[in-house]
Design a protein around this motif. Sequence first.
Motif, PDB file in Angstrom:
ATOM      1  N   PRO A 199     -29.698  57.241 112.362  1.00  0.00           N
ATOM      2  CA  PRO A 199     -30.552  56.565 111.382  1.00  0.00           C
ATOM      3  C   PRO A 199     -31.631  57.504 110.849  1.00  0.00           C
ATOM      4  O   PRO A 199     -32.117  58.379 111.568  1.00  0.00           O
ATOM      5  N   PHE A 200     -31.964  57.365 109.562  1.00  0.00           N
ATOM      6  CA  PHE A 200     -33.107  58.087 109.009  1.00  0.00           C
ATOM      7  C   PHE A 200     -34.342  57.627 109.773  1.00  0.00           C
ATOM      8  O   PHE A 200     -34.432  56.477 110.199  1.00  0.00           O
ATOM      9  N   ARG A 203     -27.768  59.380  96.908  1.00  0.00           N
ATOM     10  CA  ARG A 203     -27.249  58.023  96.827  1.00  0.00           C
ATOM     11  C   ARG A 203     -26.312  57.796  97.993  1.00  0.00           C
ATOM     12  O   ARG A 203     -25.764  58.734  98.559  1.00  0.00           O
ATOM     13  N   SER A 204     -26.105  56.560  98.333  1.00  0.00           N
ATOM     14  CA  SER A 204     -25.167  56.215  99.393  1.00  0.00           C
ATOM     15  C   SER A 204     -23.783  56.740  99.022  1.00  0.00           C
ATOM     16  O   SER A 204     -23.334  56.584  97.890  1.00  0.00           O
ATOM     17  N   GLY A 205     -23.139  57.397  99.967  1.00  0.00           N
ATOM     18  CA  GLY A 205     -21.813  57.952  99.730  1.00  0.00           C
ATOM     19  C   GLY A 205     -21.818  59.419  99.362  1.00  0.00           C
ATOM     20  O   GLY A 205     -20.753  60.020  99.206  1.00  0.00           O
ATOM     21  N   VAL A 259     -24.271  60.464 103.708  1.00  0.00           N
ATOM     22  CA  VAL A 259     -25.350  59.470 103.750  1.00  0.00           C
ATOM     23  C   VAL A 259     -24.802  58.134 103.271  1.00  0.00           C
ATOM     24  O   VAL A 259     -24.178  58.054 102.214  1.00  0.00           O
ATOM     25  N   LYS A 260     -25.017  57.100 104.089  1.00  0.00           N
ATOM     26  CA  LYS A 260     -24.619  55.738 103.711  1.00  0.00           C
ATOM     27  C   LYS A 260     -25.766  54.799 104.042  1.00  0.00           C
ATOM     28  O   LYS A 260     -26.515  55.028 104.979  1.00  0.00           O
ATOM     29  N   ARG A 316     -31.113  50.534 104.695  1.00  0.00           N
ATOM     30  CA  ARG A 316     -31.560  51.683 105.488  1.00  0.00           C
ATOM     31  C   ARG A 316     -30.494  52.778 105.458  1.00  0.00           C
ATOM     32  O   ARG A 316     -29.318  52.517 105.722  1.00  0.00           O
ATOM     33  N   PRO A 317     -30.891  54.035 105.173  1.00  0.00           N
ATOM     34  CA  PRO A 317     -29.906  55.120 105.160  1.00  0.00           C
ATOM     35  C   PRO A 317     -29.572  55.621 106.561  1.00  0.00           C
ATOM     36  O   PRO A 317     -30.428  55.659 107.448  1.00  0.00           O
ATOM     37  N   TRP A 318     -28.311  56.027 106.730  1.00  0.00           N
ATOM     38  CA  TRP A 318     -27.801  56.579 107.977  1.00  0.00           C
ATOM     39  C   TRP A 318     -27.050  57.857 107.660  1.00  0.00           C
ATOM     40  O   TRP A 318     -26.493  58.016 106.566  1.00  0.00           O
ATOM     41  N   LEU A 319     -26.962  58.763 108.628  1.00  0.00           N
ATOM     42  CA  LEU A 319     -26.241  60.027 108.490  1.00  0.00           C
ATOM     43  C   LEU A 319     -24.951  59.949 109.304  1.00  0.00           C
ATOM     44  O   LEU A 319     -24.985  59.625 110.488  1.00  0.00           O
TER      45      LEU A 319
END
Length: 160
Positions: free
Chosen positions: A139-140, A98-100, A116-117, A123-126
Amino acid sequence: MAQHITSGIEILSTARPIGEATVHGRMVKQPAGAAPSRQPTGFPSPATDHLEDVIDPVGWIVRHPGASFWFVVEGDGLKGQGILDGDLIVVDRAGTLRSGRVAVCVHDGMFLLKLVKRDSTGRPWLFSDSPESRERPIPFNEGTIVEGVIAGVVRRCPIG
């Protein structure tokens, strides 16, 4: 054998099942639990009624033993998440991303331990999470693989 990660964090490249961990190059068996010491004086206190006979911190952190692995962290790229150099982390492959949350991912062939946000489009980012970090979010992409989420952190404190 350890593998370097772009965030300055290093994790062991060889995952080991719960029951074993490698700490500073040595294989360590995990404790099954430790019995607390109780030394009653006088009559028993009702405040101790909730205490259990065995304290098992590994069992408390590890919720999916067959899907969990230990890694050693090197570097402070996730200091803002309370994950520091030398910590042991438990990665749970059955956990929900999950985000966070902090996760171990493979991105463009490299292992990454990142926060991960999701952005406003979902869209998920690292991310790294450290005041000293100058890394840009990643970015994923279609090659990003989530190995698992961090289920717990164990830290050894100085005692002398």
